[in-house]
Design a protein around this motif. Structure first.
Motif, PDB file in Angstrom:
ATOM      1  N   TRP A  66      26.767 -31.750 -35.076  1.00  0.00           N
ATOM      2  CA  TRP A  66      26.790 -32.035 -36.512  1.00  0.00           C
ATOM      3  C   TRP A  66      27.520 -33.350 -36.728  1.00  0.00           C
ATOM      4  N   HIS A  67      27.337 -33.924 -37.910  1.00  0.00           N
ATOM      5  CA  HIS A  67      27.923 -35.235 -38.200  1.00  0.00           C
ATOM      6  C   HIS A  67      29.423 -35.297 -37.909  1.00  0.00           C
ATOM      7  N   LEU A  68      30.179 -34.321 -38.311  1.00  0.00           N
ATOM      8  CA  LEU A  68      31.620 -34.315 -38.042  1.00  0.00           C
ATOM      9  C   LEU A  68      32.003 -33.249 -37.017  1.00  0.00           C
ATOM     10  N   GLY A  69      31.048 -32.885 -36.178  1.00  0.00           N
ATOM     11  CA  GLY A  69      31.261 -31.856 -35.170  1.00  0.00           C
ATOM     12  C   GLY A  69      32.029 -32.364 -33.960  1.00  0.00           C
ATOM     13  N   PRO A  70      32.189 -31.507 -32.960  1.00  0.00           N
ATOM     14  CA  PRO A  70      32.985 -31.843 -31.784  1.00  0.00           C
ATOM     15  C   PRO A  70      32.543 -33.123 -31.068  1.00  0.00           C
ATOM     16  N   PHE A  71      31.236 -33.327 -30.888  1.00  0.00           N
ATOM     17  CA  PHE A  71      30.785 -34.546 -30.203  1.00  0.00           C
ATOM     18  C   PHE A  71      31.151 -35.783 -31.013  1.00  0.00           C
ATOM     19  N   SER A  72      30.934 -35.750 -32.311  1.00  0.00           N
ATOM     20  CA  SER A  72      31.266 -36.897 -33.159  1.00  0.00           C
ATOM     21  C   SER A  72      32.761 -37.193 -33.125  1.00  0.00           C
ATOM     22  N   GLN A  73      33.577 -36.160 -33.247  1.00  0.00           N
ATOM     23  CA  GLN A  73      35.024 -36.354 -33.213  1.00  0.00           C
ATOM     24  C   GLN A  73      35.460 -36.975 -31.889  1.00  0.00           C
ATOM     25  N   TRP A  74      34.899 -36.485 -30.803  1.00  0.00           N
ATOM     26  CA  TRP A  74      35.199 -37.043 -29.485  1.00  0.00           C
ATOM     27  C   TRP A  74      34.729 -38.493 -29.400  1.00  0.00           C
ATOM     28  N   LEU A  75      33.522 -38.750 -29.906  1.00  0.00           N
ATOM     29  CA  LEU A  75      32.939 -40.093 -29.817  1.00  0.00           C
ATOM     30  C   LEU A  75      33.768 -41.126 -30.570  1.00  0.00           C
ATOM     31  N   TRP A  76      34.240 -40.779 -31.761  1.00  0.00           N
ATOM     32  CA  TRP A  76      35.021 -41.764 -32.528  1.00  0.00           C
ATOM     33  C   TRP A  76      36.240 -42.196 -31.711  1.00  0.00           C
ATOM     34  N   LYS A  77      36.913 -41.228 -31.090  1.00  0.00           N
ATOM     35  CA  LYS A  77      38.069 -41.567 -30.254  1.00  0.00           C
ATOM     36  C   LYS A  77      37.637 -42.397 -29.050  1.00  0.00           C
ATOM     37  N   ARG A  78      36.549 -41.994 -28.410  1.00  0.00           N
ATOM     38  CA  ARG A  78      36.056 -42.689 -27.211  1.00  0.00           C
ATOM     39  C   ARG A  78      35.694 -44.140 -27.517  1.00  0.00           C
ATOM     40  N   LEU A  79      35.133 -44.396 -28.700  1.00  0.00           N
ATOM     41  CA  LEU A  79      34.743 -45.751 -29.091  1.00  0.00           C
ATOM     42  C   LEU A  79      35.900 -46.516 -29.743  1.00  0.00           C
ATOM     43  N   GLY A  80      37.064 -45.865 -29.843  1.00  0.00           N
ATOM     44  CA  GLY A  80      38.228 -46.532 -30.399  1.00  0.00           C
ATOM     45  C   GLY A  80      38.198 -46.682 -31.907  1.00  0.00           C
ATOM     46  N   MET A  81      37.498 -45.797 -32.576  1.00  0.00           N
ATOM     47  CA  MET A  81      37.403 -45.858 -34.033  1.00  0.00           C
ATOM     48  C   MET A  81      38.555 -45.062 -34.639  1.00  0.00           C
ATOM     49  N   ALA A  82      39.199 -45.637 -35.628  1.00  0.00           N
ATOM     50  CA  ALA A  82      40.354 -45.002 -36.249  1.00  0.00           C
ATOM     51  C   ALA A  82      39.957 -43.875 -37.199  1.00  0.00           C
ATOM     52  N   TYR A  83      38.734 -43.876 -37.657  1.00  0.00           N
ATOM     53  CA  TYR A  83      38.290 -42.888 -38.635  1.00  0.00           C
ATOM     54  C   TYR A  83      36.834 -42.527 -38.360  1.00  0.00           C
ATOM     55  N   PRO A  84      36.405 -41.377 -38.819  1.00  0.00           N
ATOM     56  CA  PRO A  84      35.006 -40.981 -38.600  1.00  0.00           C
ATOM     57  C   PRO A  84      34.035 -41.943 -39.285  1.00  0.00           C
ATOM     58  N   SER A  85      32.943 -42.189 -38.635  1.00  0.00           N
ATOM     59  CA  SER A  85      31.909 -43.056 -39.187  1.00  0.00           C
ATOM     60  C   SER A  85      31.039 -42.277 -40.160  1.00  0.00           C
ATOM     61  N   ALA A  86      30.762 -42.880 -41.286  1.00  0.00           N
ATOM     62  CA  ALA A  86      29.842 -42.275 -42.250  1.00  0.00           C
ATOM     63  C   ALA A  86      28.405 -42.374 -41.768  1.00  0.00           C
ATOM     64  N   LEU A  87      28.159 -43.216 -40.771  1.00  0.00           N
ATOM     65  CA  LEU A  87      26.799 -43.450 -40.290  1.00  0.00           C
ATOM     66  C   LEU A  87      26.329 -42.425 -39.267  1.00  0.00           C
ATOM     67  N   GLY A  88      27.253 -41.718 -38.637  1.00  0.00           N
ATOM     68  CA  GLY A  88      26.878 -40.692 -37.675  1.00  0.00           C
ATOM     69  C   GLY A  88      26.894 -41.189 -36.240  1.00  0.00           C
ATOM     70  N   TRP A  89      26.893 -40.222 -35.338  1.00  0.00           N
ATOM     71  CA  TRP A  89      27.015 -40.537 -33.916  1.00  0.00           C
ATOM     72  C   TRP A  89      25.851 -41.363 -33.391  1.00  0.00           C
ATOM     73  N   ALA A  90      24.637 -41.100 -33.857  1.00  0.00           N
ATOM     74  CA  ALA A  90      23.467 -41.806 -33.333  1.00  0.00           C
ATOM     75  C   ALA A  90      23.547 -43.301 -33.630  1.00  0.00           C
ATOM     76  N   VAL A  91      23.878 -43.657 -34.851  1.00  0.00           N
ATOM     77  CA  VAL A  91      23.976 -45.069 -35.234  1.00  0.00           C
ATOM     78  C   VAL A  91      25.110 -45.743 -34.472  1.00  0.00           C
ATOM     79  N   GLU A  92      26.236 -45.064 -34.344  1.00  0.00           N
ATOM     80  CA  GLU A  92      27.378 -45.677 -33.656  1.00  0.00           C
ATOM     81  C   GLU A  92      27.089 -45.903 -32.173  1.00  0.00           C
ATOM     82  N   ILE A  93      26.377 -44.988 -31.533  1.00  0.00           N
ATOM     83  CA  ILE A  93      25.998 -45.214 -30.133  1.00  0.00           C
ATOM     84  C   ILE A  93      25.002 -46.360 -30.044  1.00  0.00           C
ATOM     85  N   GLU A  94      24.048 -46.430 -30.969  1.00  0.00           N
ATOM     86  CA  GLU A  94      23.097 -47.546 -30.968  1.00  0.00           C
ATOM     87  C   GLU A  94      23.825 -48.873 -31.126  1.00  0.00           C
TER      88      GLU A  94
END
Length: 125
Positions: A66-94
């Motif tokens: 989900w947009h703010l689910g476990p993978f997204s939360q992990w991804l924001w930290k992994r990518l060094g983002m200070a806050y969750p992205s409103a764009l979602g995990w798919a856009v941020e990985i792209e």
């Protein structure tokens, strides 16, 4: 029909899969079949459909994507983002893949492997 490649798993039918991570392993085998134009946003849409079907059929399966689910939360930290992205995990990985000069689908599976390897991460099977 082509012969299987030694050491490479054979594709399975959806009815043979038991969870979303097994489904993602199937997508990895044949990404061009599942992910149109290599867009992770298409994969995100497929996963949302998977989650909705799981809810309708009351499978009780946990869903990490989900947009703010476990993978997204992990991804924001992994990518060094200070806050969750409103764009979602798919856009941020792209975006990260473009900046790194790599294919988004390849990067997404590399990140998924890291996520799965985390202590307390999702069980694959």
């Amino acid at each position: 029909m082509t012969e299987p490649v030694a050491g490479k798993p054979e594709p399975r039918q959806p009815r043979e899969l038991s969870n979303v991570h097994e489904f993602l392993d199937e997508v990895r085998l044949r990404p061009g079949m599942w992910v149109r134009r290599s867009s992770l946003q298409h994969l995100d849409s497929i996963l949302v459909g998977y989650a909705v079907a799981s809810e309708i059929h009351d499978t009780g399966e946990p869903f990490d994507f989900w947009h703010l689910g476990p993978f997204s939360q992990w991804l924001w930290k992994r990518l060094g983002m200070a806050y969750p992205s409103a764009l979602g995990w798919a856009v941020e990985i792209e975006r990260a893949a473009e900046a790194a000069g790599t294919q988004p689908v390849e990067m997404s599976f590399s990140l998924l492997d890291e996520f799965r390897a985390e202590p307390g991460g999702p069980a694959r099977c």
